[in-house]
Design an enzyme around this catalytic site. Sequence first.
Site, PDB file in Angstrom:
ATOM      1  N   TYR A  51       0.814  -1.222   0.000  1.00  0.00           N
ATOM      2  CA  TYR A  51       0.000   0.000   0.000  1.00  0.00           C
ATOM      3  C   TYR A  51       0.848   1.273   0.000  1.00  0.00           C
ATOM      4  O   TYR A  51       0.406   2.309   0.478  1.00  0.00           O
ATOM      5  CB  TYR A  51      -0.949  -0.016   1.206  1.00  0.00           C
ATOM      6  CG  TYR A  51      -2.153  -0.930   1.016  1.00  0.00           C
ATOM      7  CD1 TYR A  51      -3.013  -0.783  -0.083  1.00  0.00           C
ATOM      8  CD2 TYR A  51      -2.454  -1.916   1.948  1.00  0.00           C
ATOM      9  CE1 TYR A  51      -4.119  -1.616  -0.243  1.00  0.00           C
ATOM     10  CE2 TYR A  51      -3.572  -2.750   1.776  1.00  0.00           C
ATOM     11  CZ  TYR A  51      -4.394  -2.590   0.686  1.00  0.00           C
ATOM     12  OH  TYR A  51      -5.497  -3.392   0.511  1.00  0.00           O
ATOM     13  N   ASN A 114     -13.464  -3.969   3.549  1.00  0.00           N
ATOM     14  CA  ASN A 114     -14.122  -4.195   2.253  1.00  0.00           C
ATOM     15  C   ASN A 114     -13.773  -5.523   1.581  1.00  0.00           C
ATOM     16  O   ASN A 114     -13.853  -5.666   0.362  1.00  0.00           O
ATOM     17  CB  ASN A 114     -13.947  -2.979   1.332  1.00  0.00           C
ATOM     18  CG  ASN A 114     -12.498  -2.679   0.995  1.00  0.00           C
ATOM     19  OD1 ASN A 114     -11.601  -3.457   1.354  1.00  0.00           O
ATOM     20  ND2 ASN A 114     -12.266  -1.579   0.310  1.00  0.00           N
ATOM     21  N   HIS A 117      -9.152  -7.367  -2.184  1.00  0.00           N
ATOM     22  CA  HIS A 117      -8.278  -6.475  -2.956  1.00  0.00           C
ATOM     23  C   HIS A 117      -8.145  -7.020  -4.372  1.00  0.00           C
ATOM     24  O   HIS A 117      -8.090  -8.228  -4.569  1.00  0.00           O
ATOM     25  CB  HIS A 117      -6.883  -6.416  -2.313  1.00  0.00           C
ATOM     26  CG  HIS A 117      -5.829  -5.827  -3.214  1.00  0.00           C
ATOM     27  ND1 HIS A 117      -5.584  -4.472  -3.273  1.00  0.00           N
ATOM     28  CD2 HIS A 117      -5.001  -6.401  -4.133  1.00  0.00           C
ATOM     29  CE1 HIS A 117      -4.638  -4.249  -4.188  1.00  0.00           C
ATOM     30  NE2 HIS A 117      -4.264  -5.399  -4.702  1.00  0.00           N
ATOM     31  N   GLU A 128       2.350  -7.748  -7.649  1.00  0.00           N
ATOM     32  CA  GLU A 128       1.708  -8.274  -6.453  1.00  0.00           C
ATOM     33  C   GLU A 128       1.711  -9.807  -6.432  1.00  0.00           C
ATOM     34  O   GLU A 128       1.880 -10.416  -5.375  1.00  0.00           O
ATOM     35  CB  GLU A 128       0.283  -7.710  -6.345  1.00  0.00           C
ATOM     36  CG  GLU A 128       0.301  -6.212  -6.076  1.00  0.00           C
ATOM     37  CD  GLU A 128      -1.044  -5.508  -6.220  1.00  0.00           C
ATOM     38  OE1 GLU A 128      -1.095  -4.304  -5.943  1.00  0.00           O
ATOM     39  OE2 GLU A 128      -2.040  -6.153  -6.610  1.00  0.00           O
TER      40      GLU A 128
HETATM   41  P1  DAT Z   1      -9.042  -0.284  -3.798  1.00  0.00           P
HETATM   42  O1  DAT Z   1      -8.903  -1.308  -2.687  1.00  0.00           O
HETATM   43  O2  DAT Z   1     -10.467  -0.201  -4.288  1.00  0.00           O
HETATM   44  O3  DAT Z   1      -8.040  -0.467  -4.908  1.00  0.00           O
HETATM   45  P2  DAT Z   1      -7.408   1.944  -2.890  1.00  0.00           P
HETATM   46  O4  DAT Z   1      -6.255   1.254  -3.559  1.00  0.00           O
HETATM   47  O5  DAT Z   1      -7.653   3.368  -3.227  1.00  0.00           O
HETATM   48  O6  DAT Z   1      -8.779   1.143  -3.144  1.00  0.00           O
HETATM   49  O7  DAT Z   1      -7.242   1.852  -1.308  1.00  0.00           O
HETATM   50  C1  DAT Z   1      -6.776   0.663  -0.708  1.00  0.00           C
HETATM   51  C2  DAT Z   1      -7.594   0.375   0.519  1.00  0.00           C
HETATM   52  O8  DAT Z   1      -7.437   1.427   1.457  1.00  0.00           O
HETATM   53  C3  DAT Z   1      -9.092   0.305   0.276  1.00  0.00           C
HETATM   54  O9  DAT Z   1      -9.506  -0.973  -0.155  1.00  0.00           O
HETATM   55  C4  DAT Z   1      -9.661   0.651   1.614  1.00  0.00           C
HETATM   56  C5  DAT Z   1      -8.669   1.651   2.160  1.00  0.00           C
HETATM   57  N1  DAT Z   1      -9.103   3.022   1.914  1.00  0.00           N
HETATM   58  C6  DAT Z   1      -9.039   3.700   0.741  1.00  0.00           C
HETATM   59  N2  DAT Z   1      -9.528   4.933   0.855  1.00  0.00           N
HETATM   60  C7  DAT Z   1      -9.923   5.054   2.154  1.00  0.00           C
HETATM   61  C8  DAT Z   1     -10.479   6.110   2.935  1.00  0.00           C
HETATM   62  N3  DAT Z   1     -10.793   7.296   2.395  1.00  0.00           N
HETATM   63  N4  DAT Z   1     -10.759   5.847   4.250  1.00  0.00           N
HETATM   64  C9  DAT Z   1     -10.461   4.655   4.803  1.00  0.00           C
HETATM   65  N5  DAT Z   1      -9.916   3.632   4.135  1.00  0.00           N
HETATM   66  C10 DAT Z   1      -9.632   3.834   2.832  1.00  0.00           C
HETATM   67 MG    MG Z   2      -5.947  -0.251  -4.906  1.00  0.00          MG
END
Ligand code: DAT
Ligand code: MG
Length: 151
Positions: A51, A114, A117, A128
């Site tokens: 991340y 959620n 991934h 990954e």
């Molecule tokens: P995704 O998992 O849909 O690719 P991402 O890569 O933007 O989404 O973010 C990774 C994870 O981080 C996501 O599954 C949940 C968490 N996350 C993202 N935005 C967030 C926020 N605004 N508040 C809390 N958790 C968040």
């Molecule tokens: Mg992502």
Amino acid sequence: EQVEETYVMVKPDGVQRGLVGEVISRFEKKGFKLTALKLFQCPKELAEEHYKDLKSKSFFPKLINYITSGPVVCMAWEGVGAVASARKLIGATNPLQAEPGTIRGDLAVQMGRNVVHGSDSPENGKREIGWTYKMTQDTSIVEVPCRLRTQ
Ligand code: DAT
Ligand code: MG
């Protein structure tokens, strides 16, 4: 459209809630091919690498804490346009905005829980999936030994 491999991971909440089969089933039914699968406890360092693009976000520490809170199920799925298609099956990041019919839309309510991934690009898919294989070979990692390679 090209044959691609994407990395899909059932997060600790999904494993704890017994949703591994449900997630796998959706990808199987769609028609993708499972090419790797592993259950393991993600070390903090790998979670931070995974991340790293979100490092500056206020929720980053919580995210790392969550993803390392229990075992995850790592998978590689192969198919035509698999990366974008997997993201569609998974649904929007915020489960409350995810469409019904998607994994997050059907099975989750919280952004921080959620369930799953999915890689956001073929390049990240390769990167990954590489970690999954690296982890498989690293005997210092605490893991439930569970590995599958179909060919
Ligand atoms: P995704 O998992 O849909 O690719 P991402 O890569 O933007 O989404 O973010 C990774 C994870 O981080 C996501 O599954 C949940 C968490 N996350 C993202 N935005 C967030 C926020 N605004 N508040 C809390 N958790 C968040
Ligand atoms: Mg992502």
